[in-house]
Design an enzyme around this catalytic site. Sequence first.
Site, PDB file in Angstrom:
ATOM      1  N   LYS A  16       4.711   0.737   9.310  1.00 47.27           N
ATOM      2  CA  LYS A  16       4.756   2.022   8.615  1.00 47.27           C
ATOM      3  C   LYS A  16       4.117   3.114   9.467  1.00 47.27           C
ATOM      4  O   LYS A  16       4.542   4.258   9.418  1.00 47.27           O
ATOM      5  CB  LYS A  16       4.045   1.908   7.263  1.00 47.27           C
ATOM      6  N   ARG A  66       6.317 -13.013   8.726  1.00 50.98           N
ATOM      7  CA  ARG A  66       6.874 -11.683   8.468  1.00 50.98           C
ATOM      8  C   ARG A  66       8.170 -11.514   9.225  1.00 50.98           C
ATOM      9  O   ARG A  66       8.420 -12.177  10.224  1.00 50.98           O
ATOM     10  CB  ARG A  66       5.868 -10.586   8.789  1.00 50.98           C
ATOM     11  N   GLU A 122       0.863  -1.164   0.000  1.00 50.27           N
ATOM     12  CA  GLU A 122       0.000   0.000   0.000  1.00 50.27           C
ATOM     13  C   GLU A 122       0.911   1.229   0.000  1.00 50.27           C
ATOM     14  O   GLU A 122       1.803   1.330   0.848  1.00 50.27           O
ATOM     15  CB  GLU A 122      -0.886   0.001   1.254  1.00 50.27           C
TER      16      GLU A 122
HETATM   17  P1  ATP Z   1       3.349  -2.441   7.830  1.00 54.07           P
HETATM   18  O1  ATP Z   1       2.598  -3.285   8.802  1.00 54.07           O
HETATM   19  O2  ATP Z   1       4.797  -2.304   8.093  1.00 54.07           O
HETATM   20  O3  ATP Z   1       2.696  -1.124   7.591  1.00 54.07           O
HETATM   21  P2  ATP Z   1       2.051  -3.677   5.684  1.00 54.07           P
HETATM   22  O4  ATP Z   1       1.899  -5.137   5.729  1.00 54.07           O
HETATM   23  O5  ATP Z   1       0.880  -2.851   6.017  1.00 54.07           O
HETATM   24  O6  ATP Z   1       3.316  -3.261   6.507  1.00 54.07           O
HETATM   25  P3  ATP Z   1       2.012  -3.408   2.871  1.00 54.07           P
HETATM   26  O7  ATP Z   1       2.441  -2.227   2.113  1.00 54.07           O
HETATM   27  O8  ATP Z   1       0.579  -3.744   2.919  1.00 54.07           O
HETATM   28  O9  ATP Z   1       2.596  -3.196   4.311  1.00 54.07           O
HETATM   29  O10 ATP Z   1       2.868  -4.683   2.496  1.00 54.07           O
HETATM   30  C1  ATP Z   1       3.317  -5.001   1.204  1.00 54.07           C
HETATM   31  C2  ATP Z   1       3.813  -6.396   1.197  1.00 54.07           C
HETATM   32  O11 ATP Z   1       4.963  -6.501   2.027  1.00 54.07           O
HETATM   33  C3  ATP Z   1       2.784  -7.365   1.733  1.00 54.07           C
HETATM   34  O12 ATP Z   1       2.746  -8.520   0.924  1.00 54.07           O
HETATM   35  C4  ATP Z   1       3.280  -7.683   3.113  1.00 54.07           C
HETATM   36  O13 ATP Z   1       2.921  -8.958   3.483  1.00 54.07           O
HETATM   37  C5  ATP Z   1       4.793  -7.527   2.960  1.00 54.07           C
HETATM   38  N1  ATP Z   1       5.385  -7.151   4.231  1.00 54.07           N
HETATM   39  C6  ATP Z   1       5.130  -6.066   4.974  1.00 54.07           C
HETATM   40  N2  ATP Z   1       5.818  -6.089   6.117  1.00 54.07           N
HETATM   41  C7  ATP Z   1       6.566  -7.222   6.097  1.00 54.07           C
HETATM   42  C8  ATP Z   1       7.484  -7.834   6.991  1.00 54.07           C
HETATM   43  N3  ATP Z   1       7.804  -7.271   8.150  1.00 54.07           N
HETATM   44  N4  ATP Z   1       8.047  -9.012   6.623  1.00 54.07           N
HETATM   45  C9  ATP Z   1       7.742  -9.571   5.457  1.00 54.07           C
HETATM   46  N5  ATP Z   1       6.876  -9.058   4.590  1.00 54.07           N
HETATM   47  C10 ATP Z   1       6.281  -7.906   4.880  1.00 54.07           C
HETATM   48 MG    MG Z   2      -0.925  -3.358   5.190  1.00 53.95          MG
END
Ligand code: ATP
Ligand code: MG
Length: 749
Positions: free
Chosen positions: A268, A258, A31
């Site tokens: 984020k 993760r 996102e």
């Molecule tokens: P955050 O919780 O840090 O805001 P998010 O999951 O909301 O991260 P997205 O932008 O939705 O962030 O994630 C994009 C991709 O990156 C998704 O497929 C998510 O699963 C992966 N991702 C995000 N954080 C991690 C992590 N800590 N380890 C592995 N993959 C991740």
């Molecule tokens: Mg997310």
Amino acid sequence: MSESKDFLRKIVEEDLKSGKYKEITTRFPPEPNGFPHIGHAKSIVINFGIARDYHGHCNLRMDDTNPTKEDTKYVEALKDAVEWLGFDFDNNVYFTSDYFPKLYDYAIELIKMGKAYVDSLTEEEIREYRGTVTQAGKRGKYAERSVEENLDLFQRMKKGEFKDGEHVLRAKIDMSAANMKMRDPLLYRIRHAHHFRAGDEWSIYPMYDFAHCLSDYIEGVSHSICTLEFENNRDIYDWVLDTLGLKTARPYQHEFARLGINHTVMSKRKLLELVQGGQVSGWDDPRLPTIAGYKRKGYTAESILNFCDQIGIAKANSMVDVAQLEFSIRDDLNTKVPRVMCVLDPLKVTIENYEGHEEIDASYYPDDVPKEGSRKLPFSREIYIERDDFMENPPKGYFRLTPEQPVRLKHAYIISCKEIIKDASGNITEIKAKYHPDSKSGSDTSGIKVKSAIHWVSANEAKTVEVRLYDRLFSTEAPEGVEDINPDSLRIIKNALVEPAVITERPDVRFQFERQGYFYADPIDYTDEKPVFNKIVGLKDSWGKKTKTTKSAPRAQAKKVQIDGEVAAMSDHEQTLFDKYTGEFGLNSEVADTLARDEHLSKFYEESLSVLNSPVGLANIVTNEVARELKQMQASELKFDAKQIAGLVKMIDDTTISSKIAKQVFEEMAKTGEDPSQIVEAKGLVQISDPAKILPIIDEIIAKNPDNVAKFKAGNTKLLGFFVGQVLKSTGGKANPKVVNGLVHEKLK
Ligand code: ATP
Ligand code: MG
């Protein structure tokens, strides 16, 4: 790729072999509401890496369904990150918002099938009607609306006739489903908000659960790889595609653990708080775990890729030690970058018997690095050395320059101190020295013995630079946010001095500053007038933590002779302890090094050993937990004593508690000074080893995961870890891992 394939690649290979897909398509679907971080790097490496390995494609897709938080600057940062890591998105960025019209059509189709309805309950009612884990939910009266009425309302929602929150579109699935996510999940909500790409065209926005699976389908994705939190959403993913009859070559969702790193915040939202709160200088602040931050600090893409490769892909969440990431960059730069000299805190030395000037041909690399290259190093009568490389009244074991002890100037001559000059308040302002003409490095016939070599710069030719010394942003292992910030995470040195060779090549240049660490010319603030260097990482893990995760990392050998002066030498006493710890006690050299060099720690350790003969177990707790406390207070201020620590380790040894729980007990001991056994009893932390208590939990988990059971039985033995992990999780970490392992194995045979 590492020697054994991870579980995702195994699935991909099976799917290719069985002909389920002709081609592999993955996607990385962030996102665009923040800069990507190292967790995203892991996801990028997995998704783009799999596509590359199996000659498929990976789409970079912006999951932009939440208009209020998204922005094009984040899209740019995401593109940058993917490119910098060396992956190719064919210059084609996909956007979920481009599918809004198609998604809308699919929603209409579901309504026509009677599989979706417009609900008009309030948010609170929706929550209430959903029920609980133990209680089925129920539908409200609006679920009875006719197809015609639903179509009419949904079209008017789209046209913007209603206020935010007045209606939602829901899937009609099952309000008593065991998986709460399946209780008529929301598909669309009303949002009168401007979207950074779609403009003001839409008043309704699709929810993740509806948009994601269909976007995957629209793009022809075969493997939709996401993190474990989405495990329960998989049922909706399948329901939407199945219900719409999208069967041919449809995508399936697979989850992995993760990445979490200690001493780091990764969400984020929390990163945005730090940026907006001004605790850091921006999204690319070198202390942040963002890709932009690592890049600016001077990390190489290779080091991040190696790190991702080393930590692997797992099915159970775990925490990675930040020392492992630091090891990756150190390891990458060790044999790559030239070694030069920089003095951070200059002390003038006048070499009284030296007249004239010479240019020493000095190699950039030590003998054990298979790289060639050298520079001209000016040497003259006036030089600067590091202030703490001279001591007037040195303690035993100080191996550098003293009134009695000569020292080698790296690449140059041996000097001896002749006179100390001080100012009115007694501060040393200059050293008068003499050099030994026959002691030149490489052709030394002087016969003078020195115990170390120090770095220096020639006063006339040295250049002034700014050096930014970065350290971990958070001093605590599991930081929450602002309150845990390490006050020393950035130290700026305005007037460091470097030898002239450092200034000549730019940009994108890295150096090892001898004995200080690795440094990078700041890509933004560096100018010819004011060169700026960022510290990438130190030469060794200065946090003195046991780096349990660096299995493949060669242990830092405690060095006995210090010719390049990278590590302070040990005193005789320290060396004796070190030899005993590595020899008799069998500790690894890093732990032994930490203990031997710290008088308080070794004393504490020896004391606890006199109570309990468990050298390895005690060393672990003392060098990690106790050492951390001792960084913050005097030994006399500790709430607990060596005997209590011995008690704690004894409980680990006799399996009363797991070592994970021991950390929790320790926290409490540090706070209250209570006996570990009391804490364990009062908090009910005793390890569960009784099969009669563990078996029912295993049964439950097996019943909940028929898919994984089938996969396990079909030969995917890595799933053993998944089952064990689930059991541990549901007992809050109290189940005895060994016992659980054995029982799960039995059960699944
Ligand atoms: P955050 O919780 O840090 O805001 P998010 O999951 O909301 O991260 P997205 O932008 O939705 O962030 O994630 C994009 C991709 O990156 C998704 O497929 C998510 O699963 C992966 N991702 C995000 N954080 C991690 C992590 N800590 N380890 C592995 N993959 C991740
Ligand atoms: Mg997310």
